[in-house]
Design a protein around this motif. Sequence first.
Motif, short mmCIF file in Angstrom:
data_model
loop_
_atom_site.label_atom_id
_atom_site.label_comp_id
_atom_site.label_asym_id
_atom_site.label_seq_id
_atom_site.Cartn_x
_atom_site.Cartn_y
_atom_site.Cartn_z
N PRO A 163 0.80 -1.23 0.00
CA PRO A 163 0.00 0.00 0.00
C PRO A 163 0.84 1.28 0.00
CG PRO A 163 -0.86 -1.56 1.59
CD PRO A 163 0.44 -2.12 1.10
N GLU A 164 1.95 1.28 0.72
CA GLU A 164 2.77 2.49 0.76
C GLU A 164 3.39 2.78 -0.61
OE1 GLU A 164 6.19 4.58 3.51
OE2 GLU A 164 5.69 2.49 3.85
N ALA A 200 -4.50 -1.00 4.61
CA ALA A 200 -3.27 -0.67 5.31
C ALA A 200 -3.56 -0.48 6.78
CB ALA A 200 -2.65 0.59 4.73
N GLN A 201 -2.57 -0.71 7.62
CA GLN A 201 -2.76 -0.56 9.05
C GLN A 201 -2.57 0.88 9.51
OE1 GLN A 201 -0.20 -3.38 10.96
NE2 GLN A 201 -1.32 -5.13 10.19
N VAL A 202 -1.85 1.68 8.73
CA VAL A 202 -1.56 3.05 9.12
C VAL A 202 -2.01 3.98 8.00
CG1 VAL A 202 0.28 4.68 9.71
CG2 VAL A 202 0.45 2.30 10.45
N ALA A 203 -2.76 5.01 8.38
CA ALA A 203 -3.19 5.99 7.39
C ALA A 203 -2.00 6.85 6.97
CB ALA A 203 -4.29 6.87 7.97
N ARG A 204 -2.02 7.31 5.74
CA ARG A 204 -0.95 8.15 5.21
C ARG A 204 -1.56 9.45 4.69
NH1 ARG A 204 2.49 4.99 7.07
NH2 ARG A 204 3.57 3.41 5.88
N MET A 205 -0.79 10.50 4.83
CA MET A 205 -1.18 11.77 4.25
C MET A 205 0.08 12.47 3.78
SD MET A 205 -3.18 15.02 5.85
CE MET A 205 -1.83 16.10 6.26
N ALA A 206 0.00 13.12 2.65
CA ALA A 206 1.14 13.87 2.14
C ALA A 206 0.64 15.23 1.69
CB ALA A 206 1.79 13.13 0.98
N VAL A 207 1.43 16.24 1.97
CA VAL A 207 1.16 17.59 1.51
C VAL A 207 2.40 18.03 0.74
CG1 VAL A 207 0.63 19.96 2.17
CG2 VAL A 207 -0.28 18.06 3.53
N LEU A 208 2.21 18.43 -0.49
CA LEU A 208 3.33 18.81 -1.35
C LEU A 208 3.21 20.28 -1.74
CD1 LEU A 208 3.12 15.73 -3.70
CD2 LEU A 208 4.58 16.01 -1.72
#
Length: 147
Positions: free
Chosen positions: A29-30, A132-140
């Motif tokens: 997932p990552e 996925a076990q951990v949520a992800r967020m990205a800000v660019l």
Amino acid sequence: MRNCVFDKAEFEAERQVVMEERRGGQDDPEQRFYEQLNTLQFTAHPYRNPVIGWMEDLQRVTRDEVYAFYQRYYTPSNATLVISGDLTVEEGLAAARKAFAGVTGPPVSSRRTAREPERVPATRRMELTLPAQVARMAVLFPLPGRA
């Protein structure tokens, strides 16, 4: 650097290996998240493409196309050599000259620099739902290009 043969049977076997690696990456997932993020962030630059390539390209590309790419770009004039260790600059250069003295190849054609188009102030969003076990967020944030 200049003597790869690209045997047709071996090429096909290696293509299958690379395609399996590609499929394996799709199970992460990552990796899928960052791959999709790059396609959102870049519209023209090759950074938008995964290093291993898109599955459609891996299925389509021929041995002759890969060999032509190899012949054009895998040349001494398109390489970077990094030397590290307990030696002087002169010793490193002498060793490199000796090791690569017989390696020749065509000069690299003029380099293209991919430029992203001018960005209109706007928000681009992507939402990707994956197991996925951990949520992800990205800000660019875009940065100015180098001069």
